[in-house]
Motif scaffolding. Structure first.
Motif, PDB file in Angstrom:
ATOM      1  N   SER A  26       1.053  -1.120   0.140  1.00  0.00           N
ATOM      2  CA  SER A  26      -0.076  -0.143   0.047  1.00  0.00           C
ATOM      3  C   SER A  26       0.952   1.190  -0.066  1.00  0.00           C
ATOM      4  O   SER A  26       0.594   2.123  -0.691  1.00  0.00           O
ATOM      5  N   ALA A  29       2.441   1.724  -3.320  1.00  0.00           N
ATOM      6  CA  ALA A  29       1.567   2.006  -4.423  1.00  0.00           C
ATOM      7  C   ALA A  29       1.383   3.652  -4.299  1.00  0.00           C
ATOM      8  O   ALA A  29       1.081   4.211  -5.273  1.00  0.00           O
ATOM      9  N   GLN A  34       0.149   4.266  -7.887  1.00  0.00           N
ATOM     10  CA  GLN A  34      -0.430   3.384  -8.520  1.00  0.00           C
ATOM     11  C   GLN A  34      -1.303   2.488  -7.516  1.00  0.00           C
ATOM     12  O   GLN A  34      -1.579   3.158  -6.259  1.00  0.00           O
ATOM     13  N   THR A  35      -2.055   1.680  -8.070  1.00  0.00           N
ATOM     14  CA  THR A  35      -2.977   1.075  -7.142  1.00  0.00           C
ATOM     15  C   THR A  35      -2.236  -0.182  -6.354  1.00  0.00           C
ATOM     16  O   THR A  35      -1.281  -0.819  -6.877  1.00  0.00           O
ATOM     17  N   GLN A  36      -2.658  -0.744  -5.274  1.00  0.00           N
ATOM     18  CA  GLN A  36      -2.002  -1.615  -4.606  1.00  0.00           C
ATOM     19  C   GLN A  36      -2.008  -2.975  -5.170  1.00  0.00           C
ATOM     20  O   GLN A  36      -1.073  -3.550  -5.514  1.00  0.00           O
TER      21      GLN A  36
END
Length: 299
Positions: A26, A29, A34-36
């Motif tokens: 997390s 990210a 970015q997303t996890q």
């Protein structure tokens, strides 16, 4: 050159390095934007490609395996080279010139920045860098500085901010003070010691109380609104105070107290105006500072 051996995806390497440095998917990210799940897929793909387990899950966190630790040393070198390649590709080397004003706290300016200032000198010898040692974020809003290093994220939409580090602070005192007054072995012992304030006594008491350090105005006999001056008072044996580990651990004659005490973690934000972030010389300094400040201390 064995070209067949260079077959991994740089985005996967970035995901691995960010996860290792930040301590979780997390957090990685967040710094990568970015997303996890995306970061997790990139790390997993790199592990599959290399045939190695780079992390193991311990509780709710991730810990590097021996293979992961060995790889991280090489990956950090790759990252440093990648930044330099980007700078050269953008023409941000020998030809860049002009003034860039950086504002940071006086402690940060005096104790943390000198190595990266030398690096900037080597990269762009015609660049002029001026350091504004101040703690007020308004100096960058008023265009009195081009780049700010701060511990609070700005709320102003016209400012661009990047989290470059989660630094640690610990309690320190001079060996001369501890030899004279004794070494505290518990939080309770601290109430019998002298403290040096960085600012007002009231603010220091309110800051220390939530940490379980119960002190009163009688514990404070000297201080300064200058961090550099207050740290000199610590170094000369006038009391105890918190300081960034990067400064405290590197200062001769000063000891870290209560080694089992959890550190105080504070963010380090790199800030500039959104329009200035597109300026070649501002971009050069911003990226060089970001690389330097996000580097692990032992790298």
């Amino acid at each position: 050159m064995n070209w067949d051996a260079i077959s991994f995806d740089w985005n996967q390497v970035r995901a691995f390095m960010a996860t290792a440095d930040e301590g979780s998917l997390s957090a990685a990210a967040r710094v990568l934007g970015q997303t996890q799940p995306t970061v997790g897929r990139q790390v997993a793909a790199l592990e599959d490609r290399l045939g190695l387990a780079l992390f193991e899950r311990v509780g709710r966190g991730l810990v590097l395996t021996p293979s992961g630790r060995a790889m991280l040393k090489h990956v950090h070198k790759m990252a440093e080279a990648a930044v330099q390649v980007s700078l050269v590709a953008a023409g941000q080397t020998q030809t860049i010139e002009g003034k860039v004003r950086i504002t940071a706290s006086d402690v940060f300016a005096a104790h943390i920045l000198p190595p990266v200032l030398q690096q900037l000198r080597d990269i762009a010898p015609r660049l002029e860098v001026e350091i504004v040692a101040a703690n007020d974020i308004r100096d960058i809003q008023r265009r009195e500085a081009d780049i700010a290093i701060r511990h609070v994220r700005p709320a102003q939409p016209e400012l661009y901010a990047r989290l470059v580090d989660e630094a640690e602070a610990h309690l320190y005192a001079a060996t001369s003070y501890l030899d004279r007054r004794g070494r505290p072995t518990s939080m309770t012992d601290l109430s019998r010691h002298d403290f040096v304030n960085f600012g007002s006594t009231e603010e220091m008491i309110s800051y220390l109380a939530p940490l379980g350090i119960n002190v009163t105005a009688q514990n404070f006999h000297i201080g300064s609104n200058s961090g550099v001056v207050a740290w000199e008072y610590i170094r000369h044996g006038l009391g105890i105070a918190f300081m960034s580990a990067n400064v405290g651990d590197a200062t001769p004659g000063v000891e870290r107290l209560l080694p089992d005490m959890a550190p105080v973690v504070f963010p380090v934000w790199l800030i500039t105006h959104r329009d200035l972030h597109t300026s070649p010389r501002i971009r050069l300094v911003f990226d060089t500072l970001a690389q330097f400040l996000s580097r692990p201390p032992d790298k």
